[in-house]
Design a protein around this motif. Structure first.
Motif, PDB file in Angstrom:
ATOM      1  N   SER A  61      -5.415  -2.068   6.839  1.00 63.70           N
ATOM      2  CA  SER A  61      -5.401  -2.120   5.381  1.00 63.70           C
ATOM      3  C   SER A  61      -4.001  -1.839   4.843  1.00 63.70           C
ATOM      4  CB  SER A  61      -6.387  -1.085   4.831  1.00 63.70           C
ATOM      5  OG  SER A  61      -6.390  -1.128   3.434  1.00 63.70           O
ATOM      6  N   GLY A  62      -3.560  -2.692   3.936  1.00 63.40           N
ATOM      7  CA  GLY A  62      -2.255  -2.494   3.311  1.00 63.40           C
ATOM      8  C   GLY A  62      -1.094  -3.141   4.047  1.00 63.40           C
ATOM      9  N   CYS A  63      -1.377  -3.857   5.148  1.00 64.35           N
ATOM     10  CA  CYS A  63      -0.272  -4.435   5.929  1.00 64.35           C
ATOM     11  C   CYS A  63       0.259  -5.719   5.300  1.00 64.35           C
ATOM     12  CB  CYS A  63      -0.671  -4.663   7.378  1.00 64.35           C
ATOM     13  SG  CYS A  63      -1.764  -6.079   7.632  1.00 64.35           S
ATOM     14  N   GLY A  64      -0.473  -6.279   4.320  1.00 61.16           N
ATOM     15  CA  GLY A  64       0.070  -7.439   3.608  1.00 61.16           C
ATOM     16  C   GLY A  64      -0.703  -8.730   3.792  1.00 61.16           C
ATOM     17  N   LYS A  65      -1.915  -8.667   4.322  1.00 54.89           N
ATOM     18  CA  LYS A  65      -2.690  -9.889   4.559  1.00 54.89           C
ATOM     19  C   LYS A  65      -2.940 -10.647   3.254  1.00 54.89           C
ATOM     20  CE  LYS A  65      -6.086  -7.492   6.291  1.00 54.89           C
ATOM     21  NZ  LYS A  65      -5.539  -6.128   6.203  1.00 54.89           N
ATOM     22  N   SER A  66      -3.449  -9.935   2.256  1.00 54.80           N
ATOM     23  CA  SER A  66      -3.764 -10.603   0.987  1.00 54.80           C
ATOM     24  C   SER A  66      -2.486 -11.067   0.288  1.00 54.80           C
ATOM     25  CB  SER A  66      -4.544  -9.663   0.067  1.00 54.80           C
ATOM     26  OG  SER A  66      -5.785  -9.356   0.639  1.00 54.80           O
ATOM     27  N   THR A  67      -1.446 -10.291   0.400  1.00 54.97           N
ATOM     28  CA  THR A  67      -0.175 -10.680  -0.225  1.00 54.97           C
ATOM     29  C   THR A  67       0.332 -11.979   0.390  1.00 54.97           C
ATOM     30  OG1 THR A  67       0.356  -8.361  -0.595  1.00 54.97           O
ATOM     31  CG2 THR A  67       2.186  -9.921  -0.701  1.00 54.97           C
TER      32      THR A  67
ATOM     33  N   ARG B 239      -1.671 -14.745  -0.963  1.00 59.65           N
ATOM     34  CA  ARG B 239      -1.326 -14.985  -2.373  1.00 59.65           C
ATOM     35  C   ARG B 239       0.012 -15.705  -2.524  1.00 59.65           C
ATOM     36  NH1 ARG B 239      -3.903  -9.813  -3.699  1.00 59.65           N
ATOM     37  NH2 ARG B 239      -1.880  -8.866  -3.308  1.00 59.65           N
TER      38      ARG B 239
ATOM     39  N   PHE C 225       6.411  -5.894  -4.392  1.00 56.37           N
ATOM     40  CA  PHE C 225       5.810  -5.450  -5.655  1.00 56.37           C
ATOM     41  C   PHE C 225       6.774  -4.398  -6.189  1.00 56.37           C
ATOM     42  CE2 PHE C 225       2.201  -6.886  -3.152  1.00 56.37           C
ATOM     43  CZ  PHE C 225       1.490  -7.641  -4.062  1.00 56.37           C
TER      44      PHE C 225
ATOM     45  N   ALA D  31       6.524  -5.609   0.647  1.00 58.71           N
ATOM     46  CA  ALA D  31       5.215  -5.768   1.283  1.00 58.71           C
ATOM     47  C   ALA D  31       5.233  -6.755   2.456  1.00 58.71           C
ATOM     48  CB  ALA D  31       4.186  -6.217   0.243  1.00 58.71           C
TER      49      ALA D  31
ATOM     50  N   ASN E 263       8.315  -2.022  -3.618  1.00 58.74           N
ATOM     51  CA  ASN E 263       7.523  -2.034  -2.387  1.00 58.74           C
ATOM     52  C   ASN E 263       7.710  -3.370  -1.659  1.00 58.74           C
ATOM     53  OD1 ASN E 263       5.632  -1.828  -0.372  1.00 58.74           O
ATOM     54  ND2 ASN E 263       3.864  -1.579  -1.725  1.00 58.74           N
TER      55      ASN E 263
END
Ligand SMILES: Nc1ncnc2c1ncn2[C@@H]1O[C@H](COP(=O)(O)OP(=O)(O)OP(=O)(O)O)[C@@H](O)[C@H]1O
Ligand SMILES: [Mg+2]
Length: 102
Positions: free
Chosen positions: A51-57, A60, A26, A31, A29
């Motif tokens: 949280s924030g480790c990149g699972k959703s990224t 996506r 991003f 990710a 960043n």
């Protein structure tokens, strides 16, 4: 090749999803860093991490939502049934059946 034809052409035992050296950013960043994994057909993959480790990224990137984010980019390859997800003719076709709850 259509998504249906790719399913039929897939070698027996070949992975359903093959992620190779996937990186995602991003803006500055970084990710996702060099994520490589395979997902067999008819299997369930759980992605676990803080949280924030990149699972959703990661997810996506698999359904091509990441490229819709302004300033986001990615490198590496995602093959679905052996087909590059970013090849023009599979645009959305492979990702369309995916339903996601973040
Ligand atoms: N739309 C966005 N714009 C900018 N940065 C983002 C965006 N979405 C995620 N990020 C950043 O990317 C990194 C990975 O975030 P991501 O949402 O993938 O993590 P996550 O593992 O799904 O977290 P959570 O468990 O909280 O859902 C984080 O540094 C986050 O701040
Ligand atoms: Mg998330």
């Amino acid at each position: 090749m259509t998504a249906e034809a790719a399913v039929e052409a897939r070698e027996p035992g070949a992975p359903k999803i093959d992620v190779r050296q996937l990186n995602a950013w991003f803006k500055l960043n970084h990710a996702l860093r060099n994520v490589s994994l395979t997902v067999p057909d008819n299997s369930v993959l759980a992605i676990i991490g803080p949280s924030g480790c990149g699972k959703s990224t990661f997810v996506r990137c698999l359904n091509r939502m990441h490229e819709l984010v302004p300033g986001a980019r990615q490198s590496g390859k995602v093959l679905v049934d052996g087909q590059d997800l970013h090849a023009r003719r599979v645009l959305w076709e492979a990702g369309a059946p995916a339903e996601i709850v973040f």
